[in-house]
Design an enzyme around this catalytic site. Structure first.
Site, PDB file in Angstrom:
ATOM      1  N   ALA A   1       0.853  -1.186   0.000  1.00 49.69           N
ATOM      2  CA  ALA A   1       0.000   0.000   0.000  1.00 49.69           C
ATOM      3  C   ALA A   1       0.890   1.237   0.000  1.00 49.69           C
ATOM      4  O   ALA A   1       1.979   1.223   0.570  1.00 49.69           O
ATOM      5  CB  ALA A   1      -0.893  -0.002   1.233  1.00 49.69           C
ATOM      6  N   LYS A   2       0.420   2.309  -0.625  1.00 50.36           N
ATOM      7  CA  LYS A   2       1.201   3.541  -0.661  1.00 50.36           C
ATOM      8  C   LYS A   2       1.114   4.312   0.647  1.00 50.36           C
ATOM      9  O   LYS A   2       1.883   5.215   0.893  1.00 50.36           O
ATOM     10  CB  LYS A   2       0.742   4.427  -1.813  1.00 50.36           C
ATOM     11  CG  LYS A   2       1.158   3.904  -3.153  1.00 50.36           C
ATOM     12  CD  LYS A   2       0.891   4.930  -4.223  1.00 50.36           C
ATOM     13  CE  LYS A   2       1.351   4.362  -5.539  1.00 50.36           C
ATOM     14  NZ  LYS A   2       2.055   5.315  -6.331  1.00 50.36           N
ATOM     15  N   SER A   3       0.162   3.981   1.483  1.00 50.67           N
ATOM     16  CA  SER A   3       0.025   4.685   2.751  1.00 50.67           C
ATOM     17  C   SER A   3      -0.389   3.704   3.840  1.00 50.67           C
ATOM     18  O   SER A   3      -0.838   2.602   3.565  1.00 50.67           O
ATOM     19  CB  SER A   3      -1.007   5.804   2.638  1.00 50.67           C
ATOM     20  OG  SER A   3      -2.283   5.250   2.393  1.00 50.67           O
TER      21      SER A   3
END
EC number: 2.6.1.16
Length: 156
Positions: free
Chosen positions: A150-152
């Site tokens: 996930a990017k965050s």
């Protein structure tokens, strides 16, 4: 670096060693390799190698040694020699004088500019990341969209 990546591609496990300010870079290198090439990799403080990681060393486990010239260089060379004595293959990332002093017998070397030890992690991050990138490309993985990442981070 791309040519060197061919030696890492067949590995199931890779160890990264760093000492002092380069230890976090060993952790980061292992993380990047795991994230984009799906090869199991671990970063260790070079001084702790005798406390576990050395048991994993054999001819199938490449060891990436991040060893800038400086006051801790000789201690890292000692770790490299222990790896080589057990049949391990070492990739040395060091300044020119470090490669000249300890590069013989290594699977591969990356020669870096001589920099102050406190900024070495920033400079040495480039080849560490490029090595992970080239390994992933050679394996055919999608480096732009690694699986299951996930990017965050969501905090609940």
């Amino acid at each position: 670096i791309e040519a060197m990546a061919h030696h890492i591609v067949p590995a199931r496990d890779v160890l990264y060693l760093g000492r002092g300010t380069d230890y976090p870079l060993a952790l980061e290198g292992a993380l990047k390799l795991k994230e984009i090439s799906y090869i199991h990799a671990e970063g260790y403080a070079a001084g702790e190698m005798k406390h576990g990681p050395i048991a994993l060393i054999d001819e199938l486990v490449p060891v990436i040694c991040i060893a800038p010239s400086g006051p801790l260089f000789e201690k890292t060379v000692s770790n490299m020699q222990e790896v080589q004595a057990r049949g391990g293959k070492v990739v040395l990332i060091s300044a020119y004088d470090g490669v000249q002093a300890a590069g013989e017998g290594c699977l591969a070397t990356i020669t870096m500019p001589k920099v102050h030890p406190l900024i070495a992690p920033m400079v040495y991050a480039v080849p560490v990341q490029l090595l992970a990138y080239h390994v992933a490309v050679l394996k055919g993985t999608d480096v732009d969209q690694p699986r299951n990442l996930a990017k965050s981070v969501t905090v609940e």
